[in-house]
Design an enzyme around this catalytic site. Structure first.
Site, PDB file in Angstrom:
ATOM      1  N   TYR A  60      50.512  74.771 105.489  1.00 46.65           N
ATOM      2  CA  TYR A  60      49.540  75.445 104.638  1.00 46.65           C
ATOM      3  C   TYR A  60      49.970  75.396 103.176  1.00 46.65           C
ATOM      4  CZ  TYR A  60      52.547  79.521 103.950  1.00 46.65           C
ATOM      5  OH  TYR A  60      53.575  80.349 103.583  1.00 46.65           O
ATOM      6  N   CYS A  61      48.990  75.677 102.299  1.00 45.15           N
ATOM      7  CA  CYS A  61      49.245  75.794 100.859  1.00 45.15           C
ATOM      8  C   CYS A  61      48.352  76.916 100.343  1.00 45.15           C
ATOM      9  CB  CYS A  61      48.993  74.460 100.142  1.00 45.15           C
ATOM     10  SG  CYS A  61      47.288  73.872 100.263  1.00 45.15           S
ATOM     11  N   THR A  62      47.863  76.807  99.123  1.00 42.35           N
ATOM     12  CA  THR A  62      47.037  77.878  98.562  1.00 42.35           C
ATOM     13  C   THR A  62      45.608  77.824  99.086  1.00 42.35           C
ATOM     14  OG1 THR A  62      48.398  77.924  96.565  1.00 42.35           O
ATOM     15  CG2 THR A  62      46.251  78.991  96.436  1.00 42.35           C
ATOM     16  N   ILE A  89      46.375  79.897 102.215  1.00 43.37           N
ATOM     17  CA  ILE A  89      46.785  81.293 102.240  1.00 43.37           C
ATOM     18  C   ILE A  89      45.677  82.204 101.691  1.00 43.37           C
ATOM     19  CG2 ILE A  89      47.952  81.359  99.998  1.00 43.37           C
ATOM     20  CD1 ILE A  89      50.212  82.986 101.416  1.00 43.37           C
TER      21      ILE A  89
END
Length: 101
Positions: A60-62, A89
């Site tokens: 995952y990332c932003t 996120i």
């Protein structure tokens, strides 16, 4: 995959939760049990290749763009079970799931 599915699978204990954001972003808040490998760093491929290839990788990332790119890199490097958190996120947070700081 969506946040509820990602949460259920990543909490199963069968894989590794991989945060591909910067260390600054990571320290502002990250998913439980996450390990970091910043996709922008030159040693990103070296870091991911230290992960066990027989484990599921939950990346995952932003918002989901970097993690999608990272998922493709993971697959090119021999990881067969890679799962990307759509919406990153931000979507995780919208679902009121825990974020560690």
């Amino acid at each position: 995959m969506d946040s509820p599915t990602f949460k259920n699978l990543s909490e199963s204990g069968n894989g590794i939760v991989l945060d591909v954001r910067t260390m600054g972003e990571f320290t502002q808040g990250h998913l439980p049990n996450a390990v970091i490998a910043d996709i922008y760093q030159r040693d990103f491929i070296d870091k991911i290749n230290q992960l066990p290839k027989d484990k599921e990788i939950y990346v995952y990332c932003t918002v989901g763009a970097r993690s999608l790119q990272a998922a493709q890199i993971l697959q090119k490097n021999g990881f067969s079970r890679v799962y990307n958190l759509q919406g990153g996120i931000m979507d995780w947070s919208r679902n009121k799931y825990p974020i560690l700081r």
